[in-house]
Design a protein around this motif. Structure first.
Motif, PDB file in Angstrom:
ATOM      1  N   LEU A 157      -4.030   1.152  -2.282  1.00  0.00           N
ATOM      2  CA  LEU A 157      -5.035   0.296  -1.652  1.00  0.00           C
ATOM      3  C   LEU A 157      -5.046  -1.120  -2.212  1.00  0.00           C
ATOM      4  O   LEU A 157      -4.992  -1.324  -3.425  1.00  0.00           O
ATOM      5  CB  LEU A 157      -6.431   0.919  -1.820  1.00  0.00           C
ATOM      6  N   TYR A 158      -5.119  -2.073  -1.306  1.00  0.00           N
ATOM      7  CA  TYR A 158      -5.415  -3.460  -1.646  1.00  0.00           C
ATOM      8  C   TYR A 158      -6.816  -3.778  -1.123  1.00  0.00           C
ATOM      9  O   TYR A 158      -7.316  -3.132  -0.205  1.00  0.00           O
ATOM     10  CB  TYR A 158      -4.462  -4.442  -0.962  1.00  0.00           C
ATOM     11  N   SER A 159      -7.417  -4.799  -1.690  1.00  0.00           N
ATOM     12  CA  SER A 159      -8.629  -5.387  -1.136  1.00  0.00           C
ATOM     13  C   SER A 159      -8.498  -6.889  -1.309  1.00  0.00           C
ATOM     14  O   SER A 159      -7.543  -7.378  -1.930  1.00  0.00           O
ATOM     15  CB  SER A 159      -9.875  -4.865  -1.871  1.00  0.00           C
ATOM     16  N   SER A 250      -2.139   9.045  17.390  1.00  0.00           N
ATOM     17  CA  SER A 250      -0.876   8.398  17.038  1.00  0.00           C
ATOM     18  C   SER A 250      -0.749   8.344  15.522  1.00  0.00           C
ATOM     19  O   SER A 250      -1.744   8.439  14.793  1.00  0.00           O
ATOM     20  CB  SER A 250      -0.805   6.983  17.628  1.00  0.00           C
ATOM     21  N   GLU A 251       0.492   8.171  15.028  1.00  0.00           N
ATOM     22  CA  GLU A 251       0.732   8.149  13.594  1.00  0.00           C
ATOM     23  C   GLU A 251       1.586   6.943  13.218  1.00  0.00           C
ATOM     24  O   GLU A 251       2.455   6.514  13.987  1.00  0.00           O
ATOM     25  CB  GLU A 251       1.459   9.432  13.150  1.00  0.00           C
ATOM     26  N   ILE A 252       1.326   6.404  12.030  1.00  0.00           N
ATOM     27  CA  ILE A 252       2.138   5.303  11.514  1.00  0.00           C
ATOM     28  C   ILE A 252       2.387   5.535  10.028  1.00  0.00           C
ATOM     29  O   ILE A 252       1.582   6.175   9.335  1.00  0.00           O
ATOM     30  CB  ILE A 252       1.459   3.929  11.715  1.00  0.00           C
ATOM     31  N   LEU A 253       3.507   5.022   9.541  1.00  0.00           N
ATOM     32  CA  LEU A 253       3.840   5.073   8.115  1.00  0.00           C
ATOM     33  C   LEU A 253       3.676   3.684   7.521  1.00  0.00           C
ATOM     34  O   LEU A 253       4.198   2.704   8.062  1.00  0.00           O
ATOM     35  CB  LEU A 253       5.280   5.547   7.913  1.00  0.00           C
ATOM     36  N   VAL A 254       2.945   3.584   6.409  1.00  0.00           N
ATOM     37  CA  VAL A 254       2.751   2.294   5.755  1.00  0.00           C
ATOM     38  C   VAL A 254       2.947   2.442   4.248  1.00  0.00           C
ATOM     39  O   VAL A 254       2.877   3.541   3.698  1.00  0.00           O
ATOM     40  CB  VAL A 254       1.345   1.712   6.035  1.00  0.00           C
ATOM     41  N   ASP A 255       3.194   1.304   3.605  1.00  0.00           N
ATOM     42  CA  ASP A 255       3.333   1.298   2.143  1.00  0.00           C
ATOM     43  C   ASP A 255       1.991   1.119   1.453  1.00  0.00           C
ATOM     44  O   ASP A 255       1.745   1.683   0.387  1.00  0.00           O
ATOM     45  CB  ASP A 255       4.280   0.170   1.726  1.00  0.00           C
ATOM     46  N   LYS A 256       1.127   0.315   2.067  1.00  0.00           N
ATOM     47  CA  LYS A 256      -0.181   0.018   1.479  1.00  0.00           C
ATOM     48  C   LYS A 256      -1.218  -0.143   2.585  1.00  0.00           C
ATOM     49  O   LYS A 256      -0.880  -0.388   3.747  1.00  0.00           O
ATOM     50  CB  LYS A 256      -0.141  -1.276   0.659  1.00  0.00           C
ATOM     51  N   ILE A 257      -2.491  -0.048   2.186  1.00  0.00           N
ATOM     52  CA  ILE A 257      -3.607  -0.322   3.093  1.00  0.00           C
ATOM     53  C   ILE A 257      -4.429  -1.459   2.498  1.00  0.00           C
ATOM     54  O   ILE A 257      -4.801  -1.422   1.320  1.00  0.00           O
ATOM     55  CB  ILE A 257      -4.515   0.908   3.277  1.00  0.00           C
ATOM     56  N   LEU A 258      -4.692  -2.461   3.308  1.00  0.00           N
ATOM     57  CA  LEU A 258      -5.600  -3.541   2.903  1.00  0.00           C
ATOM     58  C   LEU A 258      -6.990  -3.218   3.428  1.00  0.00           C
ATOM     59  O   LEU A 258      -7.205  -3.137   4.640  1.00  0.00           O
ATOM     60  CB  LEU A 258      -5.120  -4.882   3.462  1.00  0.00           C
ATOM     61  N   LEU A 259      -7.920  -3.002   2.509  1.00  0.00           N
ATOM     62  CA  LEU A 259      -9.298  -2.687   2.893  1.00  0.00           C
ATOM     63  C   LEU A 259     -10.013  -3.958   3.339  1.00  0.00           C
ATOM     64  O   LEU A 259     -10.185  -4.891   2.570  1.00  0.00           O
ATOM     65  CB  LEU A 259     -10.049  -2.066   1.718  1.00  0.00           C
ATOM     66  N   ALA A 260     -10.426  -3.972   4.592  1.00  0.00           N
ATOM     67  CA  ALA A 260     -11.174  -5.113   5.119  1.00  0.00           C
ATOM     68  C   ALA A 260     -12.293  -4.614   6.023  1.00  0.00           C
ATOM     69  O   ALA A 260     -12.665  -5.246   6.999  1.00  0.00           O
ATOM     70  CB  ALA A 260     -10.241  -6.042   5.885  1.00  0.00           C
ATOM     71  N   ASN A 261     -12.800  -3.438   5.672  1.00  0.00           N
ATOM     72  CA  ASN A 261     -13.804  -2.767   6.486  1.00  0.00           C
ATOM     73  C   ASN A 261     -15.205  -2.908   5.919  1.00  0.00           C
ATOM     74  O   ASN A 261     -16.077  -2.073   6.144  1.00  0.00           O
ATOM     75  CB  ASN A 261     -13.465  -1.277   6.621  1.00  0.00           C
ATOM     76  N   GLY A 262     -15.432  -3.999   5.187  1.00  0.00           N
ATOM     77  CA  GLY A 262     -16.764  -4.264   4.654  1.00  0.00           C
ATOM     78  C   GLY A 262     -16.813  -4.196   3.140  1.00  0.00           C
ATOM     79  O   GLY A 262     -15.886  -3.688   2.492  1.00  0.00           O
TER      80      GLY A 262
END
Length: 411
Positions: A157-159, A250-262
């Motif tokens: 996770l990134y923020s 649907s499905e996707i593959l990612v390396d990281k998630i950027l949290l921008a949901n509040g």
């Protein structure tokens, strides 16, 4: 137990503004902050994000060069580690501008510890020191929020608090949330060549309140970015990546998630809840919005992002100033805050001022709408950015401008 006239919790934009006002009338105050100094805006918010956006926009502009008769753009490349180093370099300069102004008072007036309430008039620091105060200004800010679905996956996770510290960035990033932060950073990362997947829970971009403008903006960004509006339903770690299942299956593959949901309000850490019985639906103390006094405890003031409303630099600074003034004033004064104004530095920009169209309709205001398209507008043609829609709301009978909302190119 030490006694002080005014305690200020948080040395962010609101707290620093409050301190300046308090210091004009008394030296009997202390500022408490156990976190990293430099304000959210300068350190992890407005300023570093704008540096990243500028670099991304400059690189993206190469796609228009040939149309203007400028050749050779195909040889341009981007070095992400160098971009991130540039972001941190300017970010550090902005932070020094904030912390440098603290040098005249921080020794003896700034307590570098977290605090919690032990009563409505006392605080205890993380090291156990106790303080009794007459007035308190609470500007403890917010922290990034991660949904329970992502518990235990912190390494992925990134923020906005951490992304600017990255030396390099991976090829595939999911941006969770398409509000101001998600859209700004998501588009910037996309323009730097990163495969970005924007994920939101509803068909809405950057909190646009005008349905017509929102639909226009959604259609534009869907053409240039990967966007899904069905939300995140499941997450699984697969060979060093995350497999995300979305609401539409649907499905996707990612390396990281950027949290921008509040962001989460830093109320729990303060242990203020046991001393409150009047709270809003989010557990925030109810305040008088013209003085920023806490209704239940008039010697308390709540300011900045912690209020959960108008989480913008200039608003936080104004609120701190008002609270600081009233905390040491002989007679409380009520202040009218400035006309609401907000800008999302996406491309095209998103902006609003005054009242939103939904507010006007809910208040049964008799108003007319003036509309302008940026398609075919002269300046937009020159900039090769013929995209956008502006609506202005005027009161019938008086001609008074009540508000405006825009999705359009910068000048």
């Amino acid at each position: 137990m030490k006694k002080i006239k005014v305690a200020i919790i948080g040395a962010g934009s609101a707290g620093l503004s409050a301190r300046r006002e308090v210091a004009k009338k008394t030296d009997d105050y202390l500022v408490f902050d156990g976190g990293t100094l430099g304000t959210t805006c300068a350190r992890v918010g407005c300023m570093p994000s704008k540096v990243l956006i500028q670099a991304a926009d400059d690189f993206y502009r190469r796609t228009k060069y040939q149309e203007q008769g400028i050749h050779g753009a195909e040889t341009l490349s981007v070095n992400i580690p160098e971009v991130m180093s540039h972001v941190r370099s300017l970010r550090d300069r902005f932070v020094r501008g904030v912390t440098g102004g603290m040098s005249e008072w921080d020794k003896g007036k700034l307590i570098r510890e977290y605090v919690e309430f032990t009563s409505t008039n006392t605080l205890k620091t993380s090291s156990g020191d106790e303080y009794e105060f007459e007035k308190v200004i609470i500007g403890a800010g917010t922290t990034p929020y991660a949904p329970k679905l992502l518990e235990g996956m912190e390494s992925y996770l990134y923020s906005s608090d951490t992304i600017f510290e990255q030396v390099d960035l991976p090829k595939n990033i999911a941006v969770l949330g398409l509000g101001v932060i998600g859209l700004e950073l998501g588009q910037a990362l996309h323009r730097l060549g990163i495969n970005v997947h924007g994920i939101a829970r509803r068909r809405s971009i950057s909190g646009i309140q005008n349905d017509e403008i929102n639909e226009y903006a959604c259609k534009h960004f869907e053409k240039v970015m990967n966007i899904n509006y069905t939300g995140l339903s499941a997450v699984e770690e697969v060979d060093g990546q995350l497999k995300l299942e979305l609401g539409d299956k649907s499905e996707i593959l990612v390396d990281k998630i950027l949290l921008a949901n509040g962001r989460k309000l830093n109320l729990e850490k303060l242990n203020l809840a046991p001393f409150l019985s009047i709270k809003d639906k989010n557990g925030v103390p109810v305040i008088d919005k013209e003085t920023f006094k806490v209704i239940e405890h008039p010697h308390m003031y709540l300011v900045g992002d912690l209020t959960g409303e108008k989480q913008i630099l200039h608003e936080a600074s104004d609120e701190g100033k008002i609270a600081g003034f009233n905390a040491v004033a002989e007679k409380i004064k009520r202040f009218k805050t400035r006309t609401p104004l907000g800008i999302t530095f996406s491309d095209p920009n998103i902006a609003f001022c005054g009242q939103h169209i939904k507010e006007l309709k809910s208040e049964n205001v008799d108003f007319a709408i003036g509309q302008v398209s940026f398609e075919g507008q002269g300046r937009s043609i020159v900039k090769l950015k013929e995209i956008g829609l502006l609506q202005i709301y005027g009161e019938k009978g008086t001609g008074k401008i009540l508000g405006a909302e825009m999705f359009g190119p910068d000048t």
